[in-house]
Design a protein around this motif. Structure first.
Motif, PDB file in Angstrom:
ATOM      1  N   ILE A   1     -50.116  -7.305  34.522  1.00 21.56           N
ATOM      2  CA  ILE A   1     -49.112  -6.546  34.744  1.00 21.56           C
ATOM      3  C   ILE A   1     -48.834  -5.758  33.219  1.00 21.56           C
ATOM      4  CG2 ILE A   1     -46.636  -7.262  34.395  1.00 21.56           C
ATOM      5  CD1 ILE A   1     -47.728 -10.446  35.913  1.00 21.56           C
ATOM      6  N   ASP A   2     -48.800  -4.693  32.975  1.00 20.44           N
ATOM      7  CA  ASP A   2     -48.366  -3.827  31.621  1.00 20.44           C
ATOM      8  C   ASP A   2     -47.187  -4.421  31.510  1.00 20.44           C
ATOM      9  OD1 ASP A   2     -46.771  -1.447  30.773  1.00 20.44           O
ATOM     10  OD2 ASP A   2     -47.913   0.284  31.558  1.00 20.44           O
ATOM     11  N   ASP A   3     -47.238  -4.107  30.184  1.00 21.62           N
ATOM     12  CA  ASP A   3     -46.576  -5.166  28.976  1.00 21.62           C
ATOM     13  C   ASP A   3     -44.779  -4.490  29.069  1.00 21.62           C
ATOM     14  OD1 ASP A   3     -47.831  -6.590  28.005  1.00 21.62           O
ATOM     15  OD2 ASP A   3     -48.626  -6.178  26.337  1.00 21.62           O
ATOM     16  N   ARG A   4     -44.140  -2.999  29.426  1.00 19.54           N
ATOM     17  CA  ARG A   4     -43.462  -2.512  29.828  1.00 19.54           C
ATOM     18  C   ARG A   4     -42.608  -2.820  30.919  1.00 19.54           C
ATOM     19  NH1 ARG A   4     -46.123   3.440  29.981  1.00 19.54           N
ATOM     20  NH2 ARG A   4     -47.407   1.992  30.725  1.00 19.54           N
TER      21      ARG A   4
ATOM     22  N   ALA B   1     -37.632  -1.459  33.302  1.00 21.06           N
ATOM     23  CA  ALA B   1     -39.164  -0.791  32.566  1.00 21.06           C
ATOM     24  C   ALA B   1     -38.555  -1.356  30.555  1.00 21.06           C
ATOM     25  CB  ALA B   1     -39.085   0.275  32.801  1.00 21.06           C
ATOM     26  N   ASN B   2     -39.180  -1.920  29.886  1.00 20.02           N
ATOM     27  CA  ASN B   2     -38.477  -1.384  28.905  1.00 20.02           C
ATOM     28  C   ASN B   2     -39.215  -0.570  27.560  1.00 20.02           C
ATOM     29  OD1 ASN B   2     -41.371  -2.785  28.295  1.00 20.02           O
ATOM     30  ND2 ASN B   2     -40.595  -4.767  27.696  1.00 20.02           N
ATOM     31  N   ALA B   3     -39.269   0.001  28.418  1.00 19.25           N
ATOM     32  CA  ALA B   3     -40.231   1.365  27.277  1.00 19.25           C
ATOM     33  C   ALA B   3     -40.093   2.247  28.904  1.00 19.25           C
ATOM     34  CB  ALA B   3     -41.312   1.381  26.772  1.00 19.25           C
ATOM     35  N   ARG B   4     -40.241   4.022  27.887  1.00 16.38           N
ATOM     36  CA  ARG B   4     -40.426   4.562  29.895  1.00 16.38           C
ATOM     37  C   ARG B   4     -41.645   4.607  30.104  1.00 16.38           C
ATOM     38  NH1 ARG B   4     -40.102  10.854  28.290  1.00 16.38           N
ATOM     39  NH2 ARG B   4     -38.015  10.760  28.425  1.00 16.38           N
ATOM     40  N   ILE B   5     -41.822   4.924  31.056  1.00 16.41           N
ATOM     41  CA  ILE B   5     -43.228   4.934  31.894  1.00 16.41           C
ATOM     42  C   ILE B   5     -43.153   6.180  32.700  1.00 16.41           C
ATOM     43  CG2 ILE B   5     -43.589   3.300  34.401  1.00 16.41           C
ATOM     44  CD1 ILE B   5     -42.371   0.863  33.838  1.00 16.41           C
ATOM     45  N   SER B   6     -44.521   6.572  32.641  1.00 18.77           N
ATOM     46  CA  SER B   6     -45.125   7.506  32.974  1.00 18.77           C
ATOM     47  C   SER B   6     -44.924   7.466  34.294  1.00 18.77           C
ATOM     48  CB  SER B   6     -45.605   9.011  32.097  1.00 18.77           C
ATOM     49  OG  SER B   6     -46.765   7.790  32.446  1.00 18.77           O
ATOM     50  N   GLU B   7     -44.787   8.684  35.214  1.00 20.68           N
ATOM     51  CA  GLU B   7     -45.276   8.991  37.109  1.00 20.68           C
ATOM     52  C   GLU B   7     -46.735   8.453  37.248  1.00 20.68           C
ATOM     53  OE1 GLU B   7     -43.978  13.071  37.850  1.00 20.68           O
ATOM     54  OE2 GLU B   7     -45.470  13.082  39.286  1.00 20.68           O
ATOM     55  N   GLY B   8     -46.905   7.443  38.236  1.00 22.72           N
ATOM     56  CA  GLY B   8     -48.195   8.066  38.228  1.00 22.72           C
ATOM     57  C   GLY B   8     -48.950   6.551  37.983  1.00 22.72           C
ATOM     58  N   SER B   9     -48.490   6.296  36.472  1.00 24.43           N
ATOM     59  CA  SER B   9     -48.791   4.694  36.254  1.00 24.43           C
ATOM     60  C   SER B   9     -49.099   3.584  37.033  1.00 24.43           C
ATOM     61  CB  SER B   9     -47.663   4.255  34.935  1.00 24.43           C
ATOM     62  OG  SER B   9     -47.075   5.356  33.749  1.00 24.43           O
TER      63      SER B   9
ATOM     64  N   GLY C   1     -44.580   5.336  41.655  1.00 26.54           N
ATOM     65  CA  GLY C   1     -44.779   7.460  42.017  1.00 26.54           C
ATOM     66  C   GLY C   1     -43.809   8.507  40.645  1.00 26.54           C
ATOM     67  N   ASN C   2     -42.946   7.270  40.525  1.00 28.03           N
ATOM     68  CA  ASN C   2     -41.855   8.444  39.541  1.00 28.03           C
ATOM     69  C   ASN C   2     -41.777   8.173  38.055  1.00 28.03           C
ATOM     70  OD1 ASN C   2     -40.293   7.227  42.391  1.00 28.03           O
ATOM     71  ND2 ASN C   2     -39.136   9.708  41.567  1.00 28.03           N
ATOM     72  N   GLN C   3     -41.199   8.599  37.254  1.00 22.61           N
ATOM     73  CA  GLN C   3     -41.094   7.959  35.725  1.00 22.61           C
ATOM     74  C   GLN C   3     -39.959   7.678  35.996  1.00 22.61           C
ATOM     75  OE1 GLN C   3     -41.387  11.341  32.214  1.00 22.61           O
ATOM     76  NE2 GLN C   3     -39.567  10.562  31.785  1.00 22.61           N
ATOM     77  N   ILE C   4     -39.705   6.369  35.114  1.00 18.66           N
ATOM     78  CA  ILE C   4     -38.963   5.421  34.974  1.00 18.66           C
ATOM     79  C   ILE C   4     -38.747   5.474  33.140  1.00 18.66           C
ATOM     80  CG2 ILE C   4     -38.343   2.555  35.313  1.00 18.66           C
ATOM     81  CD1 ILE C   4     -40.793   2.779  37.161  1.00 18.66           C
TER      82      ILE C   4
ATOM     83  N   LYS D   1     -36.565   4.075  30.101  1.00 14.54           N
ATOM     84  CA  LYS D   1     -36.413   2.567  29.557  1.00 14.54           C
ATOM     85  C   LYS D   1     -35.010   2.086  29.656  1.00 14.54           C
ATOM     86  CE  LYS D   1     -35.822   0.460  25.021  1.00 14.54           C
ATOM     87  NZ  LYS D   1     -35.932   0.895  23.882  1.00 14.54           N
ATOM     88  N   GLY D   2     -34.866   0.632  30.341  1.00 15.88           N
ATOM     89  CA  GLY D   2     -33.941   0.073  30.713  1.00 15.88           C
ATOM     90  C   GLY D   2     -33.375   0.720  31.848  1.00 15.88           C
ATOM     91  N   GLN D   3     -34.182   1.550  33.156  1.00 17.27           N
ATOM     92  CA  GLN D   3     -33.977   1.233  34.329  1.00 17.27           C
ATOM     93  C   GLN D   3     -34.923   0.115  35.197  1.00 17.27           C
ATOM     94  OE1 GLN D   3     -35.064   4.749  35.479  1.00 17.27           O
ATOM     95  NE2 GLN D   3     -32.957   5.899  35.325  1.00 17.27           N
ATOM     96  N   GLU D   4     -34.195  -0.187  35.932  1.00 17.61           N
ATOM     97  CA  GLU D   4     -35.051  -1.378  37.197  1.00 17.61           C
ATOM     98  C   GLU D   4     -36.192  -0.707  37.457  1.00 17.61           C
ATOM     99  OE1 GLU D   4     -32.468  -3.182  39.685  1.00 17.61           O
ATOM    100  OE2 GLU D   4     -34.016  -3.976  40.589  1.00 17.61           O
ATOM    101  N   ILE D   5     -36.800  -1.098  37.598  1.00 21.31           N
ATOM    102  CA  ILE D   5     -38.308  -0.864  38.183  1.00 21.31           C
ATOM    103  C   ILE D   5     -38.477  -1.110  40.070  1.00 21.31           C
ATOM    104  CG2 ILE D   5     -40.764  -0.992  38.267  1.00 21.31           C
ATOM    105  CD1 ILE D   5     -40.398  -1.624  35.602  1.00 21.31           C
TER     106      ILE D   5
END
Ligand SMILES: C[S@@+](CC[C@H](N)C(=O)[O-])C[C@H]1O[C@@H](n2cnc3c(N)ncnc32)[C@H](O)[C@@H]1O
Length: 571
Positions: A20-23, A38-46, A255-258, A260-264
């Protein structure tokens, strides 16, 4: 749901090989249950989460546990559901039960589930008159049958289960929700436990197709995917669920960039509010994927007879003489539905669908749509008095969605009618009326009518049509006036005249009208009504000509004459 239980479950998953990704930060709160941020920016496709196979709860696992193949043909997930009931509610433990315990502890409790399957009968009255209520009740009955058949085959039924089943099936007023007991002491094979599991599968299972199981017999077979099922739904969200052969598990990627602070979010698919409420216990305001079903019951045998038409009818039920149409926002009135009403409005003398029959059918359909619309207009104005604000909010969103669909369907019909008029430019009685000054003068003298609109407001339109058609027929045989008479109307008159058999009832139908104007008219205005054949028979013929050729635009009551030709609805 507590944060502690969520943390323990995540810990359990990690300790058994989940990546599980730490972000990704999992949280829980009383209103939303579990969700991830997301506790940090997550780039698209991660790739955010990979769960190994051994943590997935599948039908194969259930079959091994019960040493039984899923015996319910109509539901590929029935045995999985029973297994889930056992994992959650069994009072005795075993290796599997204790293994999945951390996951069972995060699944929602009955009191946190808002699907109408779990509403009291009092709460269900808020859905009176809706398809949602019909489906809730119908599906509950199906689940009871499925449950009892299944626990009987699994040799798990006890006296209490049998008593519940007999009571529910023998009493037509049995309200499932009022007879369910939700307590720690509920047995794992009780109906309430099974209904909970059925809901858990419908609200959080994933398609087994992802697992690329070669022996998969039914594409609706599903499995539980711990951790990833903590994610809420957002339509339009791009996600990927994929078999990860290297890690012998299943991965979830966004598939989207998320930020920091946004809901996944996950994406549960394009679902209507009815599906969302039933299967997930929530509804979306202004849901772009909303839909409604229009069920039509036809006279016995009629569905069969429709086979000769090129109609693609999905969802037909010959036994119940019914057919369902899906109305969506993108397609508020499917063409097969318009065509069906065109066929139903065909006269026996019409060999094919005509513009008249299609327009007439569209008006009949509109009457049904308007009825639905007025129901949902009232329903969405009502204050829904459900104790739970979440239930009230989703009921309102559902009602508003239904209203919107029927409003769009009604607008569509009006646009459709105008489109046909624009395309075919049929002969308007208004223009015929205006150009026939002599005729207008006779109506001024007799009915006090000077304008076409007066015919409508004073309710003389039908009488004026009858008089004009008989007049046109008389004039054509005398060729007395310089009036352009549309040949197709005259031909239709001759056609009807040549085959009509006038019965006593026909005479009766026209007698009052006829006596109210004749012989006075012929005496008052002999130059028009004293020449030619003004017999009651000709009025009866004219009545049939109107049936065959005329359609009135509902809003303005403008009458149009349509030539009898096949009308292609696909254009
Ligand atoms: C797969 S679970 C997601 C995790 C969930 N929040 C929980 O606590 O278990 C699906 C459930 O989450 C809730 N849910 C998911 N998406 C939602 C949304 N967009 N709005 C409201 N509730 C939602 C509904 O209760 C739904 O049945």
């Amino acid at each position: 749901m507590t944060t502690g239980a969520v943390d323990s479950c995540v810990e359990w998953a990690r300790s058994h090989g989940s990546v599980i990704d730490d972000r990704v930060e999992f949280r829980a709160d009383p209103n939303q249950g579990t969700y991830a941020v997301a506790n940090a920016r997550i780039s698209e496709g991660s790739v955010l989460v990979t769960i190994p196979r051994k943590l997935l709860i599948t039908t194969t696992l259930a079959e091994k546990h019960f040493r039984l193949k899923n015996p319910v043909e109509s539901n590929p997930n029935a045995l999985l559901q029973l297994f889930l009931s056992k994992l959650k509610f069994s009072s005795k433990s075993c290796d599997e039960i204790s293994f999945f315990q951390p996951f069972m502890d995060v699944l929602p409790l009955i009191r946190d589930i808002h699907s109408p399957y779990f509403w009291s009968s009092e709460e269900l009255t808020a859905l009176k008159g809706t398809d949602l209520l019909i489906k809730t009740e119908r599906n509950l009955k199906k689940v009871i049958e499925e449950w009892f058949g299944l626990i009987t085959k699994a040799k798990a039924a006890d006296d209490e289960d049998t008593a519940f089943y007999l009571q529910s099936s023998s009493n037509p007023h049995f309200q499932v929700s009022d007879h369910m007991t939700y307590s720690k002491s509920s047995s794992w094979h009780s109906f309430s436990s099974y209904l909970w599991s059925a809901y858990i599968v419908s609200s959080r299972a994933f398609p087994e197709l992802i697992l690329e199981n070669e022996n998969l017999k039914n594409i609706n077979q599903a499995f539980l995917y711990p951790i990833v099922d903590f994610l809420n739904h957002h339509s339009g969200q791009k996600v990927q669920w994929q078999l990860n052969k290297d890690r012998n598990g299943v991965s979830f990627s966004s598939g989207n960039q998320i930020e920091k602070g946004q809901e996944i979010f996950n994406n549960y698919g394009d679902k209507s509010n009815e599906e969302l409420l039933l299967n997930y216990g929530f509804a979306i305001q202004n849901n772009m994927n909303d839909s409604s079903t229009l069920t039509l019951r036809l006279p016995p045998g009629q569905l069969e007879s429709l086979k000769s038409y090129d109609l693609t009818l999905r969802d037909q039920n010959l036994a119940e003489n019914s057919v369902n149409f899906l109305l969506t926002l993108g397609s508020p009135l499917p063409m097969p539905l318009m065509k069906l009403f065109g066929i139903l409005s065909k006269l026996t003398s019409e060999k094919f669908i005509t513009a008249r029959s299609v327009l007439d059918g569209s008006e009949q359909l509109n009457a049904i749509i308007e009825q639905k619309l007025s129901f949902f207009k009232d329903a969405s104005k009502l204050k829904v008095s459900l104790k739970s604000p979440i239930r009230s909010k989703s009921t309102k969103a559902y009602m508003a969605g239904q209203k919107r669909i029927f409003q769009e369907a009604s607008d569509f019909i009006k646009k459709f009618q105008k489109k046909v008029l624009k395309e075919l430019k049929p002969l308007s009685f208004k223009s015929l009326f205006k150009s026939d000054k002599t005729f207008v003068n006779t109506l001024t003298l007799t009915f006090g009518v000077t304008k076409y609109d007066d015919l409508v407001t004073k309710n003389f339109l039908q009488q004026a049509l009858l008089l004009w058609i008989v007049r046109a027929h008389n004039l054509s045989s005398r060729r007395a006036e310089n009036l352009a008479l549309p040949q197709f109307i005259l031909d239709c008159f001759e056609d009807v005249k040549s085959c009509i058999v006038i019965e006593k009832d026909d005479v009766h139908e026209y007698l009052a009208f006829y006596k109210s104007i004749f012989p006075q008219l012929s005496m008052k205005i002999p130059e028009v009504y004293g020449k030619g054949d003004w017999s009651i028979k000709n009025f009866i013929i004219a009545g049939t000509v109107i049936d065959r050729l005329v359609w009135k635009l509902p809003a303005s009551q403008e009458a149009f004459f349509f030539e009898r030709r096949p009308y292609d609805l696909s254009s």
